[in-house]
Scaffold this motif. Sequence first.
Motif, PDB file in Angstrom:
ATOM      1  N   SER A 174       0.818  -1.213   0.000  1.00 26.30           N
ATOM      2  CA  SER A 174       0.000   0.000   0.000  1.00 26.30           C
ATOM      3  C   SER A 174       0.851   1.261   0.000  1.00 26.30           C
ATOM      4  CB  SER A 174      -0.935   0.004   1.210  1.00 26.30           C
ATOM      5  OG  SER A 174      -0.204   0.163   2.417  1.00 26.30           O
ATOM      6  N   ARG A 175       2.135   1.131   0.326  1.00 28.27           N
ATOM      7  CA  ARG A 175       3.031   2.294   0.330  1.00 28.27           C
ATOM      8  C   ARG A 175       3.717   2.494  -1.014  1.00 28.27           C
ATOM      9  NH1 ARG A 175       5.186  -0.304   5.188  1.00 28.27           N
ATOM     10  NH2 ARG A 175       3.911   0.273   6.971  1.00 28.27           N
ATOM     11  N   LYS A 176       3.557   1.528  -1.910  1.00 25.65           N
ATOM     12  CA  LYS A 176       4.196   1.637  -3.217  1.00 25.65           C
ATOM     13  C   LYS A 176       3.202   2.189  -4.232  1.00 25.65           C
ATOM     14  CE  LYS A 176       7.357  -2.217  -2.411  1.00 25.65           C
ATOM     15  NZ  LYS A 176       7.857  -3.525  -2.909  1.00 25.65           N
ATOM     16  N   ARG A 177       3.723   2.875  -5.203  1.00 27.17           N
ATOM     17  CA  ARG A 177       2.878   3.496  -6.208  1.00 27.17           C
ATOM     18  C   ARG A 177       3.085   2.810  -7.566  1.00 27.17           C
ATOM     19  NH1 ARG A 177       0.733   8.273  -4.478  1.00 27.17           N
ATOM     20  NH2 ARG A 177       1.539   9.058  -2.496  1.00 27.17           N
ATOM     21  N   ALA A 178       1.985   2.599  -8.245  1.00 29.35           N
ATOM     22  CA  ALA A 178       2.042   2.003  -9.585  1.00 29.35           C
ATOM     23  C   ALA A 178       0.972   2.676 -10.436  1.00 29.35           C
ATOM     24  CB  ALA A 178       1.799   0.503  -9.514  1.00 29.35           C
ATOM     25  N   ALA A 179       1.414   3.615 -11.230  1.00 32.42           N
ATOM     26  CA  ALA A 179       0.477   4.443 -11.986  1.00 32.42           C
ATOM     27  C   ALA A 179      -0.266   3.682 -13.077  1.00 32.42           C
ATOM     28  CB  ALA A 179       1.222   5.620 -12.608  1.00 32.42           C
ATOM     29  N   ASP A 180       0.218   2.470 -13.412  1.00 37.00           N
ATOM     30  CA  ASP A 180      -0.432   1.714 -14.485  1.00 37.00           C
ATOM     31  C   ASP A 180      -1.424   0.695 -13.938  1.00 37.00           C
ATOM     32  OD1 ASP A 180       1.374   0.037 -13.277  1.00 37.00           O
ATOM     33  OD2 ASP A 180       2.097  -0.863 -15.158  1.00 37.00           O
ATOM     34  N   ALA A 181      -1.848   0.831 -12.692  1.00 32.66           N
ATOM     35  CA  ALA A 181      -2.739  -0.156 -12.075  1.00 32.66           C
ATOM     36  C   ALA A 181      -4.008  -0.362 -12.888  1.00 32.66           C
ATOM     37  CB  ALA A 181      -3.092   0.274 -10.658  1.00 32.66           C
ATOM     38  N   ALA A 182      -4.674   0.713 -13.264  1.00 33.21           N
ATOM     39  CA  ALA A 182      -5.931   0.586 -13.998  1.00 33.21           C
ATOM     40  C   ALA A 182      -5.714  -0.100 -15.337  1.00 33.21           C
ATOM     41  CB  ALA A 182      -6.563   1.959 -14.190  1.00 33.21           C
ATOM     42  N   ASP A 183      -4.620   0.229 -16.027  1.00 31.49           N
ATOM     43  CA  ASP A 183      -4.342  -0.400 -17.321  1.00 31.49           C
ATOM     44  C   ASP A 183      -4.134  -1.906 -17.159  1.00 31.49           C
ATOM     45  OD1 ASP A 183      -4.536   1.945 -18.713  1.00 31.49           O
ATOM     46  OD2 ASP A 183      -2.384   2.371 -18.650  1.00 31.49           O
ATOM     47  N   ARG A 184      -3.373  -2.281 -16.143  1.00 25.24           N
ATOM     48  CA  ARG A 184      -3.077  -3.705 -15.941  1.00 25.24           C
ATOM     49  C   ARG A 184      -4.328  -4.478 -15.544  1.00 25.24           C
ATOM     50  NH1 ARG A 184       2.585  -4.356 -12.767  1.00 25.24           N
ATOM     51  NH2 ARG A 184       2.274  -6.482 -13.509  1.00 25.24           N
ATOM     52  N   ILE A 185      -5.126  -3.885 -14.684  1.00 26.47           N
ATOM     53  CA  ILE A 185      -6.346  -4.571 -14.260  1.00 26.47           C
ATOM     54  C   ILE A 185      -7.337  -4.660 -15.414  1.00 26.47           C
ATOM     55  CG2 ILE A 185      -8.369  -4.402 -12.758  1.00 26.47           C
ATOM     56  CD1 ILE A 185      -6.494  -3.322 -10.590  1.00 26.47           C
ATOM     57  N   GLU A 186      -7.401  -3.614 -16.227  1.00 28.59           N
ATOM     58  CA  GLU A 186      -8.319  -3.660 -17.368  1.00 28.59           C
ATOM     59  C   GLU A 186      -7.887  -4.721 -18.370  1.00 28.59           C
ATOM     60  OE1 GLU A 186     -10.782  -0.709 -20.357  1.00 28.59           O
ATOM     61  OE2 GLU A 186      -9.270   0.109 -18.997  1.00 28.59           O
ATOM     62  N   ARG A 187      -6.592  -4.873 -18.588  1.00 24.94           N
ATOM     63  CA  ARG A 187      -6.121  -5.927 -19.498  1.00 24.94           C
ATOM     64  C   ARG A 187      -6.485  -7.305 -18.947  1.00 24.94           C
ATOM     65  NH1 ARG A 187      -1.491  -2.540 -19.998  1.00 24.94           N
ATOM     66  NH2 ARG A 187      -0.310  -3.816 -18.512  1.00 24.94           N
ATOM     67  N   ALA A 188      -6.306  -7.485 -17.638  1.00 29.83           N
ATOM     68  CA  ALA A 188      -6.672  -8.764 -17.019  1.00 29.83           C
ATOM     69  C   ALA A 188      -8.169  -9.002 -17.126  1.00 29.83           C
ATOM     70  CB  ALA A 188      -6.235  -8.782 -15.553  1.00 29.83           C
ATOM     71  N   ARG A 189      -8.923  -7.948 -16.966  1.00 27.01           N
ATOM     72  CA  ARG A 189     -10.375  -8.061 -17.074  1.00 27.01           C
ATOM     73  C   ARG A 189     -10.771  -8.457 -18.496  1.00 27.01           C
ATOM     74  NH1 ARG A 189     -15.994  -8.241 -15.651  1.00 27.01           N
ATOM     75  NH2 ARG A 189     -16.833  -8.008 -17.723  1.00 27.01           N
ATOM     76  N   ARG A 190     -10.155  -7.852 -19.497  1.00 27.90           N
ATOM     77  CA  ARG A 190     -10.466  -8.200 -20.888  1.00 27.90           C
ATOM     78  C   ARG A 190     -10.142  -9.672 -21.150  1.00 27.90           C
ATOM     79  NH1 ARG A 190     -13.843  -4.168 -22.172  1.00 27.90           N
ATOM     80  NH2 ARG A 190     -12.847  -2.115 -22.026  1.00 27.90           N
ATOM     81  N   ARG A 191      -9.030 -10.148 -20.605  1.00 27.28           N
ATOM     82  CA  ARG A 191      -8.676 -11.566 -20.779  1.00 27.28           C
ATOM     83  C   ARG A 191      -9.705 -12.472 -20.116  1.00 27.28           C
ATOM     84  NH1 ARG A 191      -3.459  -9.509 -19.649  1.00 27.28           N
ATOM     85  NH2 ARG A 191      -3.607 -10.249 -17.485  1.00 27.28           N
ATOM     86  N   SER A 192     -10.198 -12.050 -18.954  1.00 30.78           N
ATOM     87  CA  SER A 192     -11.160 -12.876 -18.221  1.00 30.78           C
ATOM     88  C   SER A 192     -12.487 -12.997 -18.968  1.00 30.78           C
ATOM     89  CB  SER A 192     -11.411 -12.289 -16.827  1.00 30.78           C
ATOM     90  OG  SER A 192     -12.200 -11.114 -16.882  1.00 30.78           O
TER      91      SER A 192
END
Length: 271
Positions: free
Chosen positions: A128-146
């Motif tokens: 929770s202390r780390k930042r990852a600005a591409d979170a939404a992109d990565r989750i959306e790609r995983a969602r599309r695969r699902s």
Amino acid sequence: MPESVSLWKLRARSLERARKALKRGDPEGLHDLRVALRRLGATASALGRRNVSREAKTIVRSLSAQRQLEVDRQLLARVGRLGVLSPDAVTALASRWEKLAARGDRRIARAADGHPIHSLGRRLDRLSRKRAADAADRIERARRRSEEALAQSLEGKDDRALHRYRIAVKKARYLAEDLSALGLKDWNVRVEREKALQEALGHWNDLRMFCRRLAESRNEAEERGSITLASELEHLLAALEPTIASVRRAAVDASRQAAAVVPILRKAARG
């Protein structure tokens, strides 16, 4: 683009709430903990944290038998209220199933307050202390695969295929909820649609597993020479067959509707 820091915090808070609820003995504590862990597993897998996902899934699997027994006992109580089984039969089954549940109490206690879940909590705190600005992109790609699994109709498929599809729907829904939590509210419609689909599949699975336990109890009764109980359970299993078939049909119909929607959504996303 939204950051994953808030998403990790959300998962950590959900997990801690469910853990405390289970430790308190809340009626839905076991269910809520498994849901929180499944959500975490989906999020972690999408964000490349495979170890976190594996740890969450390991705890979920360790509680599967206890959760199923919990559901079966609830359904048995409902059967008793409906008068489908005699009071003596309900009492006999309830007593035996209660003993089975007692054997799992230690495992539940470990899940609520053992090293694995506390270790997982500490890892989430660090993430929770780390930042990852591409979170939404990565989750959306995983969602599309699902969505590939959701594009398949269950028409003509066996129970194993329905079970796999049910798991896939859960994962897809959880990822859509992640995207909504990150501010992408357009995913809310799909969350609601998949929630209804998941409920239809869950209803079917609960009845299917309940009948499996009833059949095991019938066989045990026959072995013990409890002919009256075995006969009652045989009649109950026969009576439940049309209900299970109807619920299964509803789940398959819901999957067909979902399969029809997925290509439209993909086309809209590309547009």
